[in-house]
Design a protein around this motif. Structure first.
Motif, PDB file in Angstrom:
ATOM      1  N   GLY A   1      30.866  50.281-103.790  1.00 26.70           N
ATOM      2  CA  GLY A   1      32.153  49.889-103.216  1.00 26.70           C
ATOM      3  C   GLY A   1      33.286  50.821-103.594  1.00 26.70           C
ATOM      4  O   GLY A   1      34.216  51.017-102.808  1.00 26.70           O
ATOM      5  N   LYS A   2      33.227  51.404-104.789  1.00 28.02           N
ATOM      6  CA  LYS A   2      34.295  52.280-105.269  1.00 28.02           C
ATOM      7  C   LYS A   2      33.985  53.763-105.069  1.00 28.02           C
ATOM      8  O   LYS A   2      34.805  54.619-105.428  1.00 28.02           O
ATOM      9  CB  LYS A   2      34.527  52.024-106.772  1.00 28.02           C
ATOM     10  CG  LYS A   2      34.983  50.614-107.111  1.00 28.02           C
ATOM     11  CD  LYS A   2      36.377  50.331-106.580  1.00 28.02           C
ATOM     12  CE  LYS A   2      36.852  48.959-107.049  1.00 28.02           C
ATOM     13  NZ  LYS A   2      38.211  48.642-106.540  1.00 28.02           N
ATOM     14  N   LEU A   3      32.844  54.058-104.479  1.00 30.85           N
ATOM     15  CA  LEU A   3      32.426  55.453-104.343  1.00 30.85           C
ATOM     16  C   LEU A   3      33.271  56.188-103.307  1.00 30.85           C
ATOM     17  O   LEU A   3      33.393  55.761-102.162  1.00 30.85           O
ATOM     18  CB  LEU A   3      30.938  55.501-103.933  1.00 30.85           C
ATOM     19  CG  LEU A   3      30.272  56.879-103.866  1.00 30.85           C
ATOM     20  CD1 LEU A   3      30.346  57.597-105.210  1.00 30.85           C
ATOM     21  CD2 LEU A   3      28.823  56.729-103.411  1.00 30.85           C
ATOM     22  N   GLU A   4      33.856  57.310-103.719  1.00 21.65           N
ATOM     23  CA  GLU A   4      34.669  58.141-102.828  1.00 21.65           C
ATOM     24  C   GLU A   4      34.283  59.610-103.020  1.00 21.65           C
ATOM     25  O   GLU A   4      33.974  60.043-104.133  1.00 21.65           O
ATOM     26  CB  GLU A   4      36.164  57.969-103.125  1.00 21.65           C
ATOM     27  CG  GLU A   4      36.680  56.564-102.829  1.00 21.65           C
ATOM     28  CD  GLU A   4      38.166  56.435-103.145  1.00 21.65           C
ATOM     29  OE1 GLU A   4      38.802  57.475-103.472  1.00 21.65           O
ATOM     30  OE2 GLU A   4      38.699  55.314-103.078  1.00 21.65           O
ATOM     31  N   PHE A   5      34.326  60.361-101.919  1.00 20.92           N
ATOM     32  CA  PHE A   5      33.965  61.783-101.956  1.00 20.92           C
ATOM     33  C   PHE A   5      35.138  62.635-101.496  1.00 20.92           C
ATOM     34  O   PHE A   5      35.903  62.248-100.614  1.00 20.92           O
ATOM     35  CB  PHE A   5      32.767  62.050-101.041  1.00 20.92           C
ATOM     36  CG  PHE A   5      31.477  61.453-101.535  1.00 20.92           C
ATOM     37  CD1 PHE A   5      30.612  62.192-102.322  1.00 20.92           C
ATOM     38  CD2 PHE A   5      31.144  60.140-101.220  1.00 20.92           C
ATOM     39  CE1 PHE A   5      29.428  61.645-102.789  1.00 20.92           C
ATOM     40  CE2 PHE A   5      29.954  59.582-101.673  1.00 20.92           C
ATOM     41  CZ  PHE A   5      29.102  60.329-102.458  1.00 20.92           C
ATOM     42  N   THR A   6      35.229  63.818-102.087  1.00 24.10           N
ATOM     43  CA  THR A   6      36.211  64.818-101.670  1.00 24.10           C
ATOM     44  C   THR A   6      35.465  66.128-101.413  1.00 24.10           C
ATOM     45  O   THR A   6      34.712  66.594-102.274  1.00 24.10           O
ATOM     46  CB  THR A   6      37.275  65.053-102.766  1.00 24.10           C
ATOM     47  OG1 THR A   6      37.907  63.811-103.076  1.00 24.10           O
ATOM     48  CG2 THR A   6      38.318  66.052-102.289  1.00 24.10           C
ATOM     49  N   GLY A   7      35.660  66.681-100.218  1.00 23.42           N
ATOM     50  CA  GLY A   7      35.027  67.954 -99.899  1.00 23.42           C
ATOM     51  C   GLY A   7      33.630  67.830 -99.313  1.00 23.42           C
ATOM     52  O   GLY A   7      32.927  68.837 -99.194  1.00 23.42           O
ATOM     53  N   SER A   8      33.211  66.610 -98.946  1.00 26.82           N
ATOM     54  CA  SER A   8      31.879  66.420 -98.344  1.00 26.82           C
ATOM     55  C   SER A   8      31.991  65.437 -97.186  1.00 26.82           C
ATOM     56  O   SER A   8      31.982  64.217 -97.386  1.00 26.82           O
ATOM     57  CB  SER A   8      30.870  65.900 -99.375  1.00 26.82           C
ATOM     58  OG  SER A   8      29.637  65.622 -98.750  1.00 26.82           O
ATOM     59  N   GLU A   9      32.099  65.981 -95.968  1.00 23.79           N
ATOM     60  CA  GLU A   9      32.167  65.122 -94.790  1.00 23.79           C
ATOM     61  C   GLU A   9      30.926  64.249 -94.683  1.00 23.79           C
ATOM     62  O   GLU A   9      31.013  63.056 -94.371  1.00 23.79           O
ATOM     63  CB  GLU A   9      32.305  65.982 -93.529  1.00 23.79           C
ATOM     64  CG  GLU A   9      32.348  65.164 -92.239  1.00 23.79           C
ATOM     65  CD  GLU A   9      32.228  66.021 -90.994  1.00 23.79           C
ATOM     66  OE1 GLU A   9      32.736  65.585 -89.929  1.00 23.79           O
ATOM     67  OE2 GLU A   9      31.602  67.099 -91.068  1.00 23.79           O
TER      68      GLU A   9
END
Length: 560
Positions: free
Chosen positions: A109-117
């Motif tokens: 639920g808290k997982l977020e990515f930056t730089g990976s579409e």
């Protein structure tokens, strides 16, 4: 989320890492709240197992970096944190330099990515599906407690609507991101849509097997067998196994064709090729199903001994050559090789009861398999002190008269040699009255064990009139059942497009001739498979009436 008991934390991988390698390698920055100063392990799936690739120590803020100069192959990866916290993400050629953050209190639920579409899409779909799934489960709970039809209908419609929303979003991602590994993975998880069976003018199905045949023909429409990335997900092995075990007829010719097709889809990628060939080899090398050694011989000859399996060592190649020499002559349909045994006549066994001293001087006379002139021949290799043989031989003795009436002769080959073996043989034959059939042994040579691939006992071969192998390594009950089934097949041989009604008439006449309950049980076991749902109950009732009329009791079946 996956728990620790689903993870295999070992560093010896079964296969060398394959796939495309990228000069930039991978760099994954992680920030995991709740795991400050803890350990994080990067790993990958290989089918349903998980294997570690890299380990880092997080700092006081839960931050750390997985970094290596060599990129990872496409697949589904995990980050594992003791004691058993796991979350998943994708690594592919779309990019392996990105950052992620999450919280151990709610990893997905808290997982977020930056730089990976790709992973942003993956994570978003995970959250979407989890939320909709929770709504569906809540509605199902309400549905279980609902009392009125109107309420049940409303709840069912809402459940169906939510399920359709998940389906619609899945299709959207697949169509929009077909170039991404996640799009291909998501498509591979979807079952195909099977259309309704075509019907004639009267509304009757034209082909009752249409749906099965369609499903089998289109089973891999959404699943790319040749995509090595799918091997590093939990779905590949199960998809292949279902096809091999559930959709392909379990006969050697069909399985050989299916195995060859699967391997052809993987030869472009050595890792995938090695996996597919090895898994099929292991399946059929350890199979207990009759006739599967033909598939094994095919795989060895076409792929291993031909040089296509370039990784094969000389030692392994020699072992496989020897295996083929052993297995190939004894495949179903092959004319079995002959051997000179020593036959002991019934009189010798009977006379030994009153004159036991003749046992030590009785060797028998030369006897070869081709001396037997019968429609069928059953060979049984056995030993007097083998526990299974002590059950199987008397069982065969009780069946012999029935089998003989079907044109089957029995040759029982006793395998204990020397004076002690001969003594045990005579005692067992006389104790169980196993006379009438052909009793032989081989006091001078054990070469027949190699010729007939005998490694245990009892071993049964059923041969036709030309001594071609019809069946092998079966129970004596199965052998008798095959005689009845072949007899029934002879009755319908040459009849084209036999209707169920005509077949029912033939079957009733056939069971009318059965005179014992054990035979009726064997006949019923195979005969009902010839009938559809409409006619099967009629034959069952007919057989039951015969059993009742004759006051037959079910036979006692031994379990080995």
């Amino acid at each position: 989320m996956r728990t620790l008991n689903r993870i295999i934390l070992q560093f010896a991988l079964l296969f060398a890492a394959g796939g495309s390698l990228f000069a930039q390698g991978y760099k994954i920055e992680v920030t995991i709240k709740g795991n400050e100063n803890g350990t994080a392990i990067l790993g990958h799936y290989f089918n349903t197992n998980m294997y570690p690739d890299d380990t880092i120590k997080l700092d006081s803020k839960g931050y750390g970096v997985f970094k290596k100069p060599t990129a990872m192959p496409d697949g589904m990866y995990i980050i594992f944190m003791p004691p058993g916290k796991v979350f998943e993400f994708m690594l592919s050629s779309a990019g392996q330099t990105f950052a992620l953050k999450t919280d151990t209190a709610d990893l997905a639920g808290k997982l977020e990515f930056t730089g990976s579409e790709e992973n942003t899409i993956f994570s978003g779909f995970q959250k979407f599906r989890i939320n909709k799934g929770e709504e569906i489960n809540s509605l199902k709970d309400q549905l279980g407690k609902a009392t009125s039809d109107a309420e049940k209908t409303t709840l069912t419609n809402r459940i169906n609507k939510l399920s359709e929303e998940i389906n619609t979003e899945s299709v959207r991602i697949i169509n929009t991101y077909s170039n991404l590994f996640f799009g291909k993975f998501l498509k591979a998880t979807r079952e195909i849509d099977v259309p309704d069976s075509p019907k004639d003018e009267a509304g009757k199905e034209i082909d009752p097997n249409f749906k099965y045949n369609y499903y089998r023909a289109h089973y891999f429409d959404n699943f790319d067998v040749g995509n090595a990335g799918l091997l590093r997900t939990p779905i590949y092995e199960n998809k292949i196994n279902t096809y091999i075990t559930k959709l392909v007829p379990q006969v050697p010719d069909s399985l050989i064709k299916a195995a060859d097709w699967l391997i052809a889809k993987t030869v472009h990628n050595e890792e995938l090729f090695r996996y597919m060939l090895a898994s099929l080899y292991n399946r059929y090398n350890t199979s207990n199903i009759m006739g599967m050694d033909a598939v094994l011989v095919f795989l060895i000859e076409k792929y291993y001994l031909s040089g296509k399996a370039t990784w094969l060592t000389e030692k392994s190649k020699k072992e496989m050559e020897e295996l083929v020499l052993l297995k190939k002559p004894n495949l179903i349909g092959k004319v079995i090789r002959d051997f000179t045994f020593q036959r002991v006549d019934d009189d010798a066994f009977v006379n030994s009861i009153s004159h036991p001293e003749i046992i030590a001087t009785t060797f028998g006379k030369d006897f070869k398999l081709n001396q037997i002139k019968s429609k069928y021949t059953l060979l049984i290799f056995w030993e007097a002190d083998c526990s299974h043989c002590k059950v199987a031989l008397p069982d065969l003795g009780s069946r012999y008269a029935r089998m003989k009436s079907k044109g089957c002769e029995v040759m029982a080959i006793h395998m204990l040699s020397g004076d002690p073996g001969r003594q045990k043989w005579f005692e067992f034959i006389n104790k169980n009255q196993l006379l009438g059939w052909i009793n032989v042994w081989s006091p001078y040579s054990a070469d027949y064990k190699v010729i007939y691939d005998i490694k245990s006992s009892p071993v049964v071969y059923l041969l036709d009139e030309k001594k071609a192998i019809l069946a092998k390594r079966i129970g004596v009950d199965q052998a008798e059942g095959l005689l009845y089934e072949r007899e029934f097949r002879d009755l319908i041989q040459g009849k084209t497009e036999v209707s169920q009604e005509e077949l029912l008439v033939i079957a009733k006449k056939y069971v009318d001739a059965i005179t014992e309950m054990p035979a009726m049980e064997l006949v019923q076991e195979f005969l009902l498979n010839y009938f559809d749902a409409t006619n099967k109950p009629e034959l069952e009732r007919y057989i039951k009436a015969i059993i009742t009329k004759n006051k037959w009791e079910p036979s006692k079946k031994e379990t080995h």
